[in-house]
Scaffold this motif. Structure first.
Motif, PDB file in Angstrom:
ATOM      1  N   VAL A  76      -5.107   2.296   8.378  1.00  0.00           N
ATOM      2  CA  VAL A  76      -4.192   2.634   7.283  1.00  0.00           C
ATOM      3  C   VAL A  76      -4.948   2.710   5.958  1.00  0.00           C
ATOM      4  N   ALA A  77      -5.884   1.767   5.736  1.00  0.00           N
ATOM      5  CA  ALA A  77      -6.628   1.763   4.473  1.00  0.00           C
ATOM      6  C   ALA A  77      -7.428   3.054   4.318  1.00  0.00           C
ATOM      7  N   PHE A  78      -8.113   3.469   5.392  1.00  0.00           N
ATOM      8  CA  PHE A  78      -8.927   4.696   5.304  1.00  0.00           C
ATOM      9  C   PHE A  78      -8.046   5.918   5.097  1.00  0.00           C
ATOM     10  N   SER A  79      -6.936   5.994   5.825  1.00  0.00           N
ATOM     11  CA  SER A  79      -6.093   7.196   5.713  1.00  0.00           C
ATOM     12  C   SER A  79      -5.480   7.279   4.318  1.00  0.00           C
ATOM     13  N   ARG A  80      -5.172   6.117   3.701  1.00  0.00           N
ATOM     14  CA  ARG A  80      -4.595   6.122   2.361  1.00  0.00           C
ATOM     15  C   ARG A  80      -5.660   6.496   1.339  1.00  0.00           C
ATOM     16  N   GLU A  81      -6.877   5.959   1.517  1.00  0.00           N
ATOM     17  CA  GLU A  81      -7.926   6.202   0.538  1.00  0.00           C
ATOM     18  C   GLU A  81      -8.292   7.683   0.476  1.00  0.00           C
ATOM     19  N   PHE A  82      -8.349   8.324   1.630  1.00  0.00           N
ATOM     20  CA  PHE A  82      -8.792   9.717   1.661  1.00  0.00           C
ATOM     21  C   PHE A  82      -7.634  10.695   1.785  1.00  0.00           C
ATOM     22  N   GLY A  83      -6.396  10.207   1.636  1.00  0.00           N
ATOM     23  CA  GLY A  83      -5.252  11.097   1.667  1.00  0.00           C
ATOM     24  C   GLY A  83      -5.057  11.803   2.997  1.00  0.00           C
ATOM     25  N   LEU A  84      -5.487  11.163   4.102  1.00  0.00           N
ATOM     26  CA  LEU A  84      -5.319  11.778   5.421  1.00  0.00           C
ATOM     27  C   LEU A  84      -3.973  11.348   6.012  1.00  0.00           C
ATOM     28  N   MET A  85      -3.474  12.162   6.931  1.00  0.00           N
ATOM     29  CA  MET A  85      -2.186  11.848   7.535  1.00  0.00           C
ATOM     30  C   MET A  85      -2.331  11.178   8.895  1.00  0.00           C
ATOM     31  N   MET A 120       0.814  -1.212   0.000  1.00  0.00           N
ATOM     32  CA  MET A 120       0.000   0.000   0.000  1.00  0.00           C
ATOM     33  C   MET A 120       0.851   1.268   0.000  1.00  0.00           C
ATOM     34  N   ARG A 127      -5.798  11.371  -3.257  1.00  0.00           N
ATOM     35  CA  ARG A 127      -4.828  12.413  -2.953  1.00  0.00           C
ATOM     36  C   ARG A 127      -3.473  11.766  -2.722  1.00  0.00           C
TER      37      ARG A 127
END
Lengths: 182, 101
Positions: free
Chosen positions: B48-57, A49, A125
């Motif tokens: 991790v999946a959610f933060s990657r999908e929505f570009g959050l840190m 990922m 993003r």
């Protein structure tokens, strides 16, 4: 794109088989080793990922430190006892599996509903870099980050207090079990 | 939406469900504890999946906090099991009912 799906599929199969081994294996040592396999698979998942930092600490902290602690305690306690099942547990297990499957259905419905909805901000993003992560830890999450060190200190002291044992007559504390060696 | 995001969420849900079954299934307290760790791992994967999908840190710092708490929990919990094993000679979770009212 096809190779990516293949990698995700292989990781899924290995992770689920490892988790089922954790669940069904009676030998605690084998169970713990299967859990190490699951954690390494998840680390590979993080690498695929593009989250290298999380994958690295997954290997170092989880597979390296926590699971070694588990194996150490299993070795120390040396539990070799036959599994004699009380009657109430047998029925309880069927209920547990049923309840968990119900839970999984609920989550799957939620994920399906989530996947069908096009969110306004669901535009890909750029993934956060290590710089972003540590910048956040040093600014916005500085106090929680420092509090985790206090938490670890308290946990270490608590583990030492729980692990040692006081002599019932003199009240003197010692770390090794002297009754057993005598 | 990235299809691998859904794969990751399904993997997370599957691992969490197996962990739930394990917590309800196992009698040995250490095996029960390992299933709790499995559930924590599944939750980390979802973070991790959610933060990657929505570009959050926020994903990676949260995973770091979860791991720290898991390490502290494992340390104290296993020390409690050692102390229990010394006094009771077993750690079968269904028979440790000292606090039952």
């Amino acid at each position: 794109m096809g190779a990516q799906y293949l990698i995700y599929g292989i990781l899924y199969v290995i992770a689920v088989l490892g988790a089922l081994t954790v669940l069904l294996c009676r030998d605690t040592v084998k169970s713990a080793l299967a859990l190490v396999l699951v954690m390494l698979t998840l680390a590979a998942h993080y690498f695929v990922m593009g989250q290298e930092f999380v994958g690295a600490i997954q290997i170092i902290v989880y597979a390296g430190a926590i699971m070694v602690l588990f194996l150490f305690v299993i070795m120390l306690l040396n539990m070799r006892e036959r599994e004699v099942m009380p009657w109430y547990l047998r029925h309880w297990r069927y209920t547990a599996v049923l309840l968990a499957l119900l839970f999984f259905t609920l989550v799957a419905i939620g994920v399906g509903a989530f996947g069908s909805v096009e969110l306004a901000q669901a535009r890909p993003r750029p993934a956060p870099t290590n710089e972003d992560i540590f910048g956040l830890l040093m600014t916005k999450y500085l106090v929680p980050f420092l509090l985790t060190s206090v938490l670890l200190l308290v946990a270490v002291i608590g583990a030492v207090v729980m692990g040692r044992r006081a002599d019932p007559e003199t009240g003197e504390e010692y770390l090794l079990d002297q009754e057993e060696t005598a | 939406m990235d299809p691998t995001f859904l794969y990751t969420l399904i993997l997370s849900a599957t691992l969490f469900t197996i962990g739930v079954i394990g917590v309800l299934w196992k009698r040995n307290a250490i095996a029960l504890f390992m299933n709790v760790e499995l559930m924590l791992n599944a939750a980390n994967l979802a973070f991790v999946a959610f933060s990657r999908e929505f570009g959050l840190m926020q994903g990676a710092p949260l995973v770091l906090f979860v791991m720290t708490v898991a390490a502290a929990e494992a340390g104290v919990g296993l020390a409690i099991f050692i102390a229990l094993f010394r006094s009771r000679r077993h750690i079968r979770a269904d028979e440790l009912d000292l606090l039952r009212g």
